[in-house]
Motif scaffolding. Structure first.
Motif, PDB file in Angstrom:
ATOM      1  N   ALA A 151      -6.959 -11.589  30.471  1.00 42.34           N
ATOM      2  CA  ALA A 151      -7.742 -12.312  31.480  1.00 42.34           C
ATOM      3  C   ALA A 151      -9.219 -11.962  31.369  1.00 42.34           C
ATOM      4  O   ALA A 151     -10.088 -12.792  31.637  1.00 42.34           O
ATOM      5  CB  ALA A 151      -7.214 -11.970  32.873  1.00 42.34           C
ATOM      6  N   ARG A 152      -9.497 -10.726  30.954  1.00 45.19           N
ATOM      7  CA  ARG A 152     -10.875 -10.315  30.683  1.00 45.19           C
ATOM      8  C   ARG A 152     -10.960  -9.902  29.223  1.00 45.19           C
ATOM      9  O   ARG A 152     -10.349  -8.926  28.797  1.00 45.19           O
ATOM     10  CB  ARG A 152     -11.267  -9.143  31.582  1.00 45.19           C
ATOM     11  CG  ARG A 152     -12.649  -8.603  31.281  1.00 45.19           C
ATOM     12  CD  ARG A 152     -13.057  -7.535  32.266  1.00 45.19           C
ATOM     13  NE  ARG A 152     -14.361  -6.978  31.922  1.00 45.19           N
ATOM     14  CZ  ARG A 152     -14.986  -6.074  32.669  1.00 45.19           C
ATOM     15  NH1 ARG A 152     -14.445  -5.635  33.794  1.00 45.19           N
ATOM     16  NH2 ARG A 152     -16.172  -5.614  32.304  1.00 45.19           N
ATOM     17  N   ALA A 153     -11.705 -10.677  28.438  1.00 44.57           N
ATOM     18  CA  ALA A 153     -11.856 -10.365  27.015  1.00 44.57           C
ATOM     19  C   ALA A 153     -12.760  -9.153  26.843  1.00 44.57           C
ATOM     20  O   ALA A 153     -13.758  -8.997  27.553  1.00 44.57           O
ATOM     21  CB  ALA A 153     -12.427 -11.564  26.271  1.00 44.57           C
ATOM     22  N   LEU A 154     -12.415  -8.296  25.886  1.00 48.21           N
ATOM     23  CA  LEU A 154     -13.192  -7.095  25.610  1.00 48.21           C
ATOM     24  C   LEU A 154     -13.667  -7.111  24.165  1.00 48.21           C
ATOM     25  O   LEU A 154     -12.936  -7.560  23.269  1.00 48.21           O
ATOM     26  CB  LEU A 154     -12.344  -5.843  25.853  1.00 48.21           C
ATOM     27  CG  LEU A 154     -11.789  -5.632  27.263  1.00 48.21           C
ATOM     28  CD1 LEU A 154     -10.910  -4.393  27.303  1.00 48.21           C
ATOM     29  CD2 LEU A 154     -12.914  -5.526  28.285  1.00 48.21           C
ATOM     30  N   SER A 155     -14.860  -6.604  23.951  1.00 51.12           N
ATOM     31  CA  SER A 155     -15.384  -6.488  22.590  1.00 51.12           C
ATOM     32  C   SER A 155     -14.766  -5.268  21.916  1.00 51.12           C
ATOM     33  O   SER A 155     -14.217  -4.383  22.603  1.00 51.12           O
ATOM     34  CB  SER A 155     -16.905  -6.339  22.629  1.00 51.12           C
ATOM     35  OG  SER A 155     -17.253  -5.090  23.220  1.00 51.12           O
ATOM     36  N   PRO A 156     -14.839  -5.182  20.578  1.00 56.77           N
ATOM     37  CA  PRO A 156     -14.320  -3.979  19.898  1.00 56.77           C
ATOM     38  C   PRO A 156     -14.948  -2.688  20.422  1.00 56.77           C
ATOM     39  O   PRO A 156     -14.254  -1.679  20.558  1.00 56.77           O
ATOM     40  CB  PRO A 156     -14.696  -4.230  18.432  1.00 56.77           C
ATOM     41  CG  PRO A 156     -14.728  -5.720  18.302  1.00 56.77           C
ATOM     42  CD  PRO A 156     -15.252  -6.217  19.616  1.00 56.77           C
ATOM     43  N   ALA A 157     -16.239  -2.722  20.731  1.00 52.04           N
ATOM     44  CA  ALA A 157     -16.906  -1.515  21.254  1.00 52.04           C
ATOM     45  C   ALA A 157     -16.330  -1.125  22.613  1.00 52.04           C
ATOM     46  O   ALA A 157     -16.130   0.059  22.907  1.00 52.04           O
ATOM     47  CB  ALA A 157     -18.410  -1.752  21.361  1.00 52.04           C
ATOM     48  N   GLU A 158     -16.047  -2.133  23.440  1.00 50.67           N
ATOM     49  CA  GLU A 158     -15.481  -1.841  24.760  1.00 50.67           C
ATOM     50  C   GLU A 158     -14.052  -1.303  24.641  1.00 50.67           C
ATOM     51  O   GLU A 158     -13.653  -0.407  25.389  1.00 50.67           O
ATOM     52  CB  GLU A 158     -15.505  -3.102  25.619  1.00 50.67           C
ATOM     53  CG  GLU A 158     -16.907  -3.504  26.072  1.00 50.67           C
ATOM     54  CD  GLU A 158     -16.927  -4.829  26.797  1.00 50.67           C
ATOM     55  OE1 GLU A 158     -17.754  -5.007  27.703  1.00 50.67           O
ATOM     56  OE2 GLU A 158     -16.102  -5.707  26.440  1.00 50.67           O
ATOM     57  N   VAL A 159     -13.283  -1.847  23.692  1.00 49.76           N
ATOM     58  CA  VAL A 159     -11.920  -1.340  23.467  1.00 49.76           C
ATOM     59  C   VAL A 159     -11.974   0.113  23.014  1.00 49.76           C
ATOM     60  O   VAL A 159     -11.206   0.967  23.498  1.00 49.76           O
ATOM     61  CB  VAL A 159     -11.174  -2.205  22.426  1.00 49.76           C
ATOM     62  CG1 VAL A 159      -9.848  -1.551  22.030  1.00 49.76           C
ATOM     63  CG2 VAL A 159     -10.935  -3.609  22.966  1.00 49.76           C
ATOM     64  N   TRP A 160     -12.880   0.406  22.098  1.00 52.27           N
ATOM     65  CA  TRP A 160     -13.033   1.788  21.616  1.00 52.27           C
ATOM     66  C   TRP A 160     -13.407   2.724  22.768  1.00 52.27           C
ATOM     67  O   TRP A 160     -12.853   3.817  22.891  1.00 52.27           O
ATOM     68  CB  TRP A 160     -14.088   1.821  20.524  1.00 52.27           C
ATOM     69  CG  TRP A 160     -14.274   3.187  19.915  1.00 52.27           C
ATOM     70  CD1 TRP A 160     -15.156   4.152  20.292  1.00 52.27           C
ATOM     71  CD2 TRP A 160     -13.523   3.745  18.828  1.00 52.27           C
ATOM     72  NE1 TRP A 160     -15.016   5.270  19.512  1.00 52.27           N
ATOM     73  CE2 TRP A 160     -14.027   5.055  18.601  1.00 52.27           C
ATOM     74  CE3 TRP A 160     -12.495   3.273  18.022  1.00 52.27           C
ATOM     75  CZ2 TRP A 160     -13.523   5.882  17.607  1.00 52.27           C
ATOM     76  CZ3 TRP A 160     -11.990   4.091  17.026  1.00 52.27           C
ATOM     77  CH2 TRP A 160     -12.496   5.385  16.827  1.00 52.27           C
TER      78      TRP A 160
END
Length: 352
Positions: free
Chosen positions: A44-53
């Motif tokens: 529902a909320r997309a995350l960038s690779p940096a945010e996932v890390w």
């Protein structure tokens, strides 16, 4: 006296086949890792690779936005990704095993009655004890799945057709129909049970924490060990019982260990996620197409394919009705029904 010379296959061909299969396993593993990474970022909320890390490895911070990201990743997306991988692996391996032990190309893990047993256990404990938390009734679901598998195997082991794969299929179908009727009767008489059953029967990897996932993973690990032990005997069993017996296979022991492995795998996955139809059936056929009939390769392929398909279906379910979600079991069924029809159209069931 006449002698016949048998032409042996060239060693290079065998090595080439093994190399191709090994490369295929590596490709499937890499694809699964990529799907897992995508699963952590999509929702529902997309995350960038940096945010996932950051969500995976950063320490707690006072920043509210970063705290929300960390909670989304660690408490929502990591558990459902891990469960999709574990449950898909269990159902894929279980599907390949049940087709091998019954020599039935349309067999699925539900054939042993584990899905019906788990469903009946869930509605029964909710009606009797009022449980509403999945952590409370997931263990009863696992016990119900196990008891159903034992009953089916017991019924298939008595009488004139004892040990016959057809007897096992008929016993499983009979127990499944009976338990499905009992489940409906209990659910219709209790509103709480009906509400829980409607959600649980859809099959979903969401909303399950690691307090459930780790014990379920333990049961799946035991089932996988038993499955690996029986693979050489399973190859011989598919040559026919007489041939297998002549080559020294203890058919009763091999089949019993195999059924226990299937029950552990399917029971654990069903208890955690609810019944997910068609997954074991689909990936077993795809794995057989890729590897041939050798179960030493077919089963690992089916496990990786099961994990990958369930994880991708969960990702698709998050995207198609965004910001809502479609349960992964529903997406698998939407994919599996046309696959089943395709198998019928291609005449795969003539030997069933």
């Amino acid at each position: 006296m006449f002698t016949t010379e048998v032409e042996r296959p060239a060693p290079g061909g065998t090595n080439g086949t093994r190399r191709r299969r090994a490369v295929g396993l590596c490709v499937l593993t890499a694809a699964l890792v990529i799907a897992a990474a995508v699963s952590l970022a999509v929702g529902a909320r997309a995350l960038s690779p940096a945010e996932v890390w950051h969500g995976l490895f950063a320490d707690p911070e006072p920043d509210q936005k970063l705290t929300e990201i960390r909670l989304i990743v660690q408490t929502v997306r990591v558990p459902r990704t891990v469960l999709a991988i574990v449950a898909g692996l269990a159902l894929g391996v279980g599907g390949a095993l049940i087709q091998g032990y019954t020599r039935n190309p349309i067999a699925d893990t539900g054939l042993l009655g584990v899905n019906a047993g788990a469903s009946f256990a869930v509605v029964s404990v909710i009606a009797l004890f009022g449980f509403t938390n999945p952590f409370q009734y997931v263990w009863f679901a696992f016990v119900g799945a196990g008891i159903a598998g034992v009953v089916v195997f017991g019924l298939a082991s008595i009488g004139r057709g004892a040990g016959n794969p057809l007897t096992l299929a008929l016993a499983g179908q009979g127990v499944t129909v009976f338990l499905a009727a009992m489940t409906t009767a209990v659910a219709l008489s209790d509103q709480k049970s009906l509400n829980a059953l409607r959600f649980w029967n859809a099959g979903s990897v969401a909303g399950v924490g690691f307090d459930v996932i780790w014990p379920v993973t333990g049961f799946v690990a035991v089932g996988l060990v038993l499955a690996l032990v029986t693979l050489p005997a399973l190859n011989l069993l598919n040559l026919g019982d007489d041939v297998a017996r002549g080559l020294g296979v203890n058919i009763a022991v091999s089949r019993s260990v195999g059924i226990v492995a299937i029950t552990l795998l399917a029971g654990a996955a069903t208890a955690a996620c609810g019944p997910i139809a068609f997954l074991g059936l689909m990936v077993a056929h795809v794995a057989r197409y890729l590897t041939g009939p050798d179960y030493r390769w077919l089963v690992p392929y089916a496990g990786l394919l099961g994990s990958g398909v369930l994880l991708v279906c969960d990702i698709v379910g998050r995207l198609v009705v965004r910001p809502g979600e479609l349960e992964s079991g529903v997406v698998v069924a939407l994919l599996g029904a046309p696959f089943f029809a395709l198998l019928v159209w291609r005449g795969k069931f003539k030997s069933a």
